[in-house]
Design a protein around this motif. Structure first.
Motif, PDB file in Angstrom:
ATOM      1  N   GLY A 165       6.016   8.912  10.824  1.00  0.00           N
ATOM      2  CA  GLY A 165       5.623   8.392   9.574  1.00  0.00           C
ATOM      3  C   GLY A 165       6.427   8.720   8.548  1.00  0.00           C
ATOM      4  N   ASN A 166       7.762   8.637   8.672  1.00  0.00           N
ATOM      5  CA  ASN A 166       8.556   8.819   7.484  1.00  0.00           C
ATOM      6  C   ASN A 166       8.450   7.314   6.477  1.00  0.00           C
ATOM      7  OD1 ASN A 166       9.485  11.007   8.156  1.00  0.00           O
ATOM      8  ND2 ASN A 166      11.757  10.192   8.637  1.00  0.00           N
ATOM      9  N   PHE A 167       7.659   6.358   6.846  1.00  0.00           N
ATOM     10  CA  PHE A 167       7.457   5.332   6.041  1.00  0.00           C
ATOM     11  C   PHE A 167       6.377   5.733   4.812  1.00  0.00           C
ATOM     12  CE2 PHE A 167       5.167   4.926   9.934  1.00  0.00           C
ATOM     13  CZ  PHE A 167       3.750   5.097   9.458  1.00  0.00           C
TER      14      PHE A 167
ATOM     15  N   ILE B 153      11.469  -4.182   7.311  1.00  0.00           N
ATOM     16  CA  ILE B 153      10.529  -3.890   6.492  1.00  0.00           C
ATOM     17  C   ILE B 153       9.512  -2.526   6.666  1.00  0.00           C
ATOM     18  CG2 ILE B 153      10.017  -6.479   6.761  1.00  0.00           C
ATOM     19  CD1 ILE B 153       7.544  -5.814   8.242  1.00  0.00           C
ATOM     20  N   ASN B 154      10.026  -1.841   7.346  1.00  0.00           N
ATOM     21  CA  ASN B 154       9.204  -0.606   7.696  1.00  0.00           C
ATOM     22  C   ASN B 154       9.750   0.530   6.849  1.00  0.00           C
ATOM     23  OD1 ASN B 154       7.960   1.494  10.343  1.00  0.00           O
ATOM     24  ND2 ASN B 154       7.007   0.531   8.330  1.00  0.00           N
ATOM     25  N   GLY B 155       9.618   0.677   5.704  1.00  0.00           N
ATOM     26  CA  GLY B 155      10.310   1.440   4.739  1.00  0.00           C
ATOM     27  C   GLY B 155       9.684   1.434   3.290  1.00  0.00           C
ATOM     28  N   THR B 156      10.268   2.695   2.434  1.00  0.00           N
ATOM     29  CA  THR B 156       9.742   2.682   0.941  1.00  0.00           C
ATOM     30  C   THR B 156      10.747   2.330   0.016  1.00  0.00           C
ATOM     31  OG1 THR B 156      10.937   5.044   0.998  1.00  0.00           O
ATOM     32  CG2 THR B 156       8.417   4.916   2.097  1.00  0.00           C
ATOM     33  N   GLN B 157      11.490   1.356   0.330  1.00  0.00           N
ATOM     34  CA  GLN B 157      12.629   0.773  -0.510  1.00  0.00           C
ATOM     35  C   GLN B 157      11.829   0.120  -1.766  1.00  0.00           C
ATOM     36  OE1 GLN B 157      13.239   1.104   2.682  1.00  0.00           O
ATOM     37  NE2 GLN B 157      14.228   2.880   2.399  1.00  0.00           N
ATOM     38  N   ALA B 158      10.787  -0.529  -1.893  1.00  0.00           N
ATOM     39  CA  ALA B 158      10.232  -1.024  -2.811  1.00  0.00           C
ATOM     40  C   ALA B 158       9.957  -0.407  -3.779  1.00  0.00           C
ATOM     41  CB  ALA B 158       8.994  -2.221  -2.469  1.00  0.00           C
ATOM     42  N   MET B 159       8.926   0.738  -3.601  1.00  0.00           N
ATOM     43  CA  MET B 159       8.754   1.827  -4.292  1.00  0.00           C
ATOM     44  C   MET B 159       9.878   2.604  -4.913  1.00  0.00           C
ATOM     45  SD  MET B 159       6.994   4.636  -2.056  1.00  0.00           S
ATOM     46  CE  MET B 159       6.064   3.559  -1.142  1.00  0.00           C
ATOM     47  N   THR B 160      10.964   2.804  -4.085  1.00  0.00           N
ATOM     48  CA  THR B 160      12.028   3.673  -4.350  1.00  0.00           C
ATOM     49  C   THR B 160      13.052   2.920  -5.576  1.00  0.00           C
ATOM     50  OG1 THR B 160      11.660   4.858  -2.336  1.00  0.00           O
ATOM     51  CG2 THR B 160      13.785   5.204  -3.454  1.00  0.00           C
ATOM     52  N   SER B 161      13.208   1.626  -5.189  1.00  0.00           N
ATOM     53  CA  SER B 161      14.099   0.920  -5.873  1.00  0.00           C
ATOM     54  C   SER B 161      13.516   0.599  -7.565  1.00  0.00           C
ATOM     55  CB  SER B 161      14.256  -0.593  -5.516  1.00  0.00           C
ATOM     56  OG  SER B 161      13.173  -1.297  -5.278  1.00  0.00           O
ATOM     57  N   ILE B 162      12.105   0.403  -7.410  1.00  0.00           N
ATOM     58  CA  ILE B 162      11.770   0.380  -8.892  1.00  0.00           C
ATOM     59  C   ILE B 162      11.657   1.729  -9.355  1.00  0.00           C
ATOM     60  CG2 ILE B 162       9.466   0.098 -10.049  1.00  0.00           C
ATOM     61  CD1 ILE B 162       8.550  -1.906  -7.782  1.00  0.00           C
TER      62      ILE B 162
ATOM     63  N   LEU C  54       0.729  -1.193   0.288  1.00  0.00           N
ATOM     64  CA  LEU C  54      -0.021  -0.060   0.145  1.00  0.00           C
ATOM     65  C   LEU C  54       0.695   1.220  -0.135  1.00  0.00           C
ATOM     66  CD1 LEU C  54      -2.928  -1.003   2.652  1.00  0.00           C
ATOM     67  CD2 LEU C  54      -3.070  -1.051   0.072  1.00  0.00           C
ATOM     68  N   GLY C  55       2.135   1.147   0.206  1.00  0.00           N
ATOM     69  CA  GLY C  55       3.058   2.443   0.217  1.00  0.00           C
ATOM     70  C   GLY C  55       2.971   3.019   1.597  1.00  0.00           C
ATOM     71  N   ALA C  56       2.381   2.682   2.620  1.00  0.00           N
ATOM     72  CA  ALA C  56       2.234   3.163   4.023  1.00  0.00           C
ATOM     73  C   ALA C  56       1.854   2.128   4.752  1.00  0.00           C
ATOM     74  CB  ALA C  56       1.533   4.509   4.088  1.00  0.00           C
ATOM     75  N   SER C  57       2.372   1.745   5.789  1.00  0.00           N
ATOM     76  CA  SER C  57       3.698   1.819   6.598  1.00  0.00           C
ATOM     77  C   SER C  57       4.747   1.316   5.767  1.00  0.00           C
ATOM     78  CB  SER C  57       3.506   0.872   7.707  1.00  0.00           C
ATOM     79  OG  SER C  57       2.380   1.114   8.701  1.00  0.00           O
ATOM     80  N   GLY C  58       5.065   1.959   4.725  1.00  0.00           N
ATOM     81  CA  GLY C  58       6.089   1.754   3.809  1.00  0.00           C
ATOM     82  C   GLY C  58       5.795   0.178   3.089  1.00  0.00           C
ATOM     83  N   ASP C  59       6.690  -0.445   2.292  1.00  0.00           N
ATOM     84  CA  ASP C  59       6.387  -1.683   1.517  1.00  0.00           C
ATOM     85  C   ASP C  59       6.602  -2.969   2.477  1.00  0.00           C
ATOM     86  OD1 ASP C  59       6.172  -0.167  -0.995  1.00  0.00           O
ATOM     87  OD2 ASP C  59       8.197   0.276  -0.808  1.00  0.00           O
ATOM     88  N   LEU C  60       5.579  -3.045   3.243  1.00  0.00           N
ATOM     89  CA  LEU C  60       5.644  -4.237   4.160  1.00  0.00           C
ATOM     90  C   LEU C  60       5.825  -5.346   3.829  1.00  0.00           C
ATOM     91  CD1 LEU C  60       2.998  -2.762   6.883  1.00  0.00           C
ATOM     92  CD2 LEU C  60       5.504  -2.868   6.944  1.00  0.00           C
ATOM     93  N   ALA C  61       4.860  -5.861   2.593  1.00  0.00           N
ATOM     94  CA  ALA C  61       4.830  -7.172   2.087  1.00  0.00           C
ATOM     95  C   ALA C  61       6.179  -7.462   1.340  1.00  0.00           C
ATOM     96  CB  ALA C  61       3.702  -7.257   1.516  1.00  0.00           C
ATOM     97  N   PRO C  62       6.499  -6.557   0.375  1.00  0.00           N
ATOM     98  CA  PRO C  62       7.715  -6.826  -0.500  1.00  0.00           C
ATOM     99  C   PRO C  62       8.891  -7.210   0.403  1.00  0.00           C
ATOM    100  CG  PRO C  62       6.359  -5.161  -1.578  1.00  0.00           C
ATOM    101  CD  PRO C  62       5.712  -5.362  -0.135  1.00  0.00           C
ATOM    102  N   LEU C  63       9.154  -5.948   1.358  1.00  0.00           N
ATOM    103  CA  LEU C  63      10.200  -6.180   2.130  1.00  0.00           C
ATOM    104  C   LEU C  63      10.332  -7.314   3.259  1.00  0.00           C
ATOM    105  CD1 LEU C  63      10.594  -2.349   2.872  1.00  0.00           C
ATOM    106  CD2 LEU C  63      12.236  -3.561   1.577  1.00  0.00           C
ATOM    107  N   SER C  64       9.251  -8.015   3.420  1.00  0.00           N
ATOM    108  CA  SER C  64       9.001  -8.913   4.466  1.00  0.00           C
ATOM    109  C   SER C  64       9.670 -10.281   3.561  1.00  0.00           C
ATOM    110  CB  SER C  64       7.655  -9.143   4.814  1.00  0.00           C
ATOM    111  OG  SER C  64       7.342  -8.445   5.641  1.00  0.00           O
TER     112      SER C  64
END
Length: 508
Positions: free
Chosen positions: A326-328, A195-204, A141-151
């Motif tokens: 809420g930086n995620f 897992i609490n971060g925006t790295q999936a959206m940011t890497s893509i 969902l892009g908040a709380s970050g990219d939880l599922a992909p980062l998991s």
């Protein structure tokens, strides 16, 4: 091979691309590891003293009011990863996963997340060894970050899930073992930190931006070749015209076109064949320049995001505070990705219009569909159809994902960014745009066979020669699917852009 140091401050989009595509290794220096260790010590103090801190001594999301004992702190983190690793869809491409691993390590290296140095080191070791977790692309969902992909990334570190290693898809345990690495047992805060971060959206998004920037230059080069083949009028690109509407990007594209067309024997003057060109030629600086504006906005946001601490809570040692924030939340990246895909959609849109002018005899003065046997052979007819199809698809994908939000976690997380959806769609738009530009280039090269490739400008002749090395003239009808795909990949790689710039010098 040089290595790139991760310190949470100095990573650039170009460095991410080097790690992702060229497999340049990364490293952590002593100062960074000391900062990470100091932050970790603070987490252990919080656990030992039983202070109430979100995600360390409490549950997650709606469970934030549930106290977790010291004895259960480690199990809490393992449970978190297992329960959240439920992403679906096709696996992210390995270059994207490499960027994901790099950016998560870089965020942790800032020293605000409380991870153990050995856990961070294992993440870096996996990246350098080429142990890449299988990360499904859908589910964030892009908040709380990219939880599922980062998991799914975090699963690798505890020896669960799947990973690619040396071209094979294996269990995580087998992949780690073959690389000489060993899984770890997560301790307090570590699962959340991973897992609490925006790295999936940011890497893509970062890799998409790099490829979009390459395509933007390639589009100027291809458009210059098309302009020659249609006997266009370069006076529309004159410095005086763009000086009085001083958008830097518009001025830069106009200068590119003047440089690329210098020495051409095919361009014409006002009134020689026509008084002015159609918009898809005459307005190149204005349209391509506006796309460059969208990329500049995106680049600014990406440069901030890739060096940010985006998890929660954050631990501030100097201030003596642990703060839930809420930086995620991925809203900045969601907007940036939506803007990028709109800009790139238009780059493809105007390219398709130039392709239509090349293949339409009423507009080009060239043989219908650039066929060498008109009527018997269809020539480039259906290439324009394919281009139109891709452009139409981009118009659907360009719908902004960032305007949507669906509450989650029993309305505790009641506004989300959909930033990862925006980034995934932006990546598809850019790949579609590459194919649209590839089609224009193939058609322009074919048109050059009729107007005289020997009269091309020195810069566009380099582009023509590179194209002809992989796509011979279509003297008889043949399938061009594989050729279009190959040319698109060359444009995304930037190789041909670099070759042209060896003649012109660096372009805007």
């Amino acid at each position: 091979m040089n290595q790139i140091f991760l310190d949470g401050e100095s990573v650039t989009a170009e460095k991410v691309a080097q790690v992702a595509f060229d497999r340049v290794p990364v490293a952590l220096d002593e100062t960074t590891m000391e900062r990470v260790a100091a932050c970790r010590s603070r987490v252990e103090e919080l656990v030992d003293t039983g202070q109430v801190v979100y995600g360390i001594t409490t549950g997650f999301g709606k469970f934030s009011d549930v106290h977790i004992s010291k004895e259960d702190a480690a199990q809490l983190q393992t449970n978190l990863i297992r329960s959240h690793a439920c992403a679906v869809g096709q696996p992210l491409p390995i270059p994207t996963v490499r960027a994901l691993m790099m950016l998560r390590a870089n965020a942790l290296a800032k020293g605000y997340s409380g991870i153990r140095p050995e856990t961070l080191q294992l993440l870096v070791d996996c990246l350098n060894a080429g142990v890449h977790p299988v990360v499904p692309e859908q589910g964030s969902l892009g908040a709380s970050g990219d939880l599922a992909p980062l998991s799914h990334l975090a699963l690798l570190l505890i020896g669960e899930g799947e990973a690619y290693y040396e071209g094979e898809r294996l269990t995580a345990t087998d992949a780690l073992s073959r690389a000489g690495l060993f899984p770890i047992q997560l301790q307090a805060k570590e699962g959340l930190a991973l897992i609490n971060g925006t790295q999936a959206m940011t890497s893509i998004g970062t890799l998409t931006l790099v490829q979009a920037q390459r395509l933007a230059k390639a589009a100027d080069m291809i458009a210059a070749l098309t302009t020659e083949c249609l006997r266009g009028i370069p006076e529309a690109f004159a410095e005086e015209v763009h000086r009085v509407r001083p958008y830097p990007e518009q001025i830069g594209v106009a200068k590119n076109l003047r440089t690329l067309l210098a020495g051409s024997g095919l361009t014409t003057e006002q009134g020689e064949l026509r008084v002015q060109d159609a918009y898809s030629l005459r307005c190149l600086p204005q349209v391509h320049g506006a796309t460059r504006q969208s990329l500049a906005y995106t680049a600014d946001k990406v440069s901030i995001e890739i060096n940010s601490a985006t998890d929660n809570p954050l631990i501030f040692l100097e201030e003596g505070k642990v703060i839930s924030g809420g930086n995620f939340h991925g809203q900045p990246m969601a907007f940036a990705m939506d803007f990028l895909k709109i800009g790139m959609s238009e780059l493809a849109n105007i390219s398709e219009r130039r392709t239509e002018r090349l293949v339409n005899p009423a507009l080009s003065g060239l043989p219908a569909f650039l066929s060498h046997q008109p009527g018997l052979a269809s020539g480039m007819m259906i290439l324009q159809y394919v281009s139109a199809s891709l452009v139409s698809e981009n118009k659907v994908l360009a719908h902004p994902a960032s305007v949507d939000s669906i509450p989650s976690s029993a309305n505790q997380e009641d506004h989300v960014s959909m930033g990862t959806t925006a980034a995934r769609h932006a990546a598809q738009v850019v790949h579609n745009a590459a194919k649209v530009l590839a089609i224009e280039l193939i058609c322009a090269a074919e048109a050059a066979e009729f107007v005289g490739a020997d009269q091309l400008a020195p810069a566009t002749r380099v582009l023509y020669d590179h194209l002809r090395a992989v796509v011979p003239p279509v003297l008889e009808d043949r399938s061009t699917s594989a050729e279009i795909e190959h040319v698109a990949e060359r444009l995304l790689s930037g190789d041909w852009v670099d070759a042209v710039e060896q003649v012109t010098g660096t372009l805007f």
